[in-house]
Design an enzyme around this catalytic site. Structure first.
Site, PDB file in Angstrom:
ATOM      1  N   GLU A   6       4.687   8.423  -4.229  1.00 30.69           N
ATOM      2  CA  GLU A   6       5.136   7.224  -3.522  1.00 30.69           C
ATOM      3  C   GLU A   6       6.093   6.407  -4.395  1.00 30.69           C
ATOM      4  O   GLU A   6       6.191   6.617  -5.599  1.00 30.69           O
ATOM      5  CB  GLU A   6       3.936   6.368  -3.119  1.00 30.69           C
ATOM      6  CG  GLU A   6       3.414   6.701  -1.716  1.00 30.69           C
ATOM      7  CD  GLU A   6       4.217   5.982  -0.627  1.00 30.69           C
ATOM      8  OE1 GLU A   6       5.390   5.650  -0.863  1.00 30.69           O
ATOM      9  OE2 GLU A   6       3.645   5.764   0.466  1.00 30.69           O
TER      10      GLU A   6
ATOM     11  N   GLU B 241       0.869  -1.177   0.000  1.00 34.25           N
ATOM     12  CA  GLU B 241       0.000   0.000   0.000  1.00 34.25           C
ATOM     13  C   GLU B 241       0.907   1.230   0.000  1.00 34.25           C
ATOM     14  O   GLU B 241       0.981   1.979   0.965  1.00 34.25           O
ATOM     15  CB  GLU B 241      -0.935  -0.016   1.208  1.00 34.25           C
ATOM     16  CG  GLU B 241      -2.165   0.892   1.041  1.00 34.25           C
ATOM     17  CD  GLU B 241      -1.853   2.371   1.031  1.00 34.25           C
ATOM     18  OE1 GLU B 241      -1.661   2.950  -0.066  1.00 34.25           O
ATOM     19  OE2 GLU B 241      -1.791   2.948   2.115  1.00 34.25           O
TER      20      GLU B 241
END
Length: 285
Positions: free
Chosen positions: A122, A113
């Protein structure tokens, strides 16, 4: 190991916000219980509190290697594992999953995640590619999320704050009133990342996204930004879109212009997944 003792995406505050995001966490719970079975070997990237690794162990995994880049969060995850008496199944490692040598094994499931809109901020793509290049995944391994879809839309937003004009990227949040005024066009798919296909083909994912989009104005209006949105297809019909701590849309300023209804606007959008917003570019053609 290139671990860090500082606040990044592994800070306690963000980790708890993710944990408390019920929709996001419940979607992962459902997907993990579908793909993890008795005896599965699981690798998790960016474990945070360790909740997803704990779920994998609860689903029957015989081995879970959970990686965390921040020393502080790794220690918290390790304690959470011990508090749930699962240290015989889960091992927490302090490592940078984009560069470090990881445990040599063959895994059946990869869970990560490490998701933001467009996978821009990310490090999921660099981390996944690093794992793939090290040969750590079985050819039929399953990745959660399985796909990441990103869309773009032409919008008119309000850049006025307290009487001042501030043209800055706006990250929409479920708990805040949006500055978005008008959705001038429909959304268009600009990127679809298929992690499971990459595993089968043993082919790293190209981190560069470059897409020429032809948007059609739904009405006469003003355009001053592009809105990026993402959906994470965790597994089949289990899709996690914009939640409290996942896939928050980004409204990014562009040079303003007016359009007429049904007018076609051609925009080239490019960025590097994992390269942060500094790599994002958009220009009208």
């Amino acid at each position: 190991m290139n671990t860090v003792d500082r606040n990044v995406f592994g800070s306690q505050e963000i980790a708890y916000e993710c944990l408390a995001d019920f929709e996001r966490t419940d979607n992962f719970y459902k997907a993990i219980n579908e793909v993890v079975g008795k005896g599965s070997k699981v690798i998790e990237l960016g474990t945070g509190t360790g909740i997803l690794s704990l779920m994998a162990a609860g689903a029957g995994a015989s081995q879970v290697d959970a990686y965390e880049v921040t020393v502080e969060m790794a220690n918290i995850a390790r304690k959470n594992v011990e508090d749930n008496n699962l240290q015989s199944v889960i091992k927490v490692h302090e490592a940078d999953v984009t560069t470090d040598e990881l445990t040599k094994d063959k895994y059946d499931v990869l869970i990560a995640e490490m998701v933001t809109v467009g996978l821009i901020e990310e490090q999921l793509i660099p981390a996944f590619n690093h794992v793939l290049r090290q040969g750590l995944l079985n050819r039929n391994a399953v990745v959660v999320p399985g796909k990441q879809k990103t869309y773009a839309q032409l919008v008119d937003t309000d850049f006025n704050f307290f009487g001042f004009s501030l043209e800055t990227i706006q990250i929409e949040q479920t708990w805040q009133k949006t500055q978005l005024k008008t959705e001038v066009s429909d959304k268009q798919l600009i990127s679809e990342v298929d992690f499971n296909k990459a595993v089968v083909e043993n082919k790293p994912i190209d981190s560069v996204v470059s897409k020429i989009c032809d948007f059609t104005a739904k009405e006469d209006g003003h355009i001053n930004a592009i809105r990026l949105m993402s959906d994470s297809v965790l597994l089949g019909s289990i899709v996690s879109g914009w939640t409290q701590c996942m896939n928050s849309p980004a409204i990014i300023p562009i040079e303003a212009f007016n359009v007429s209804k049904d007018e076609c606007v051609r925009i080239e959008i490019s960025y590097e997944m994992g390269g942060e917003m500094k790599t994002y570019q958009a220009k009208r053609l």
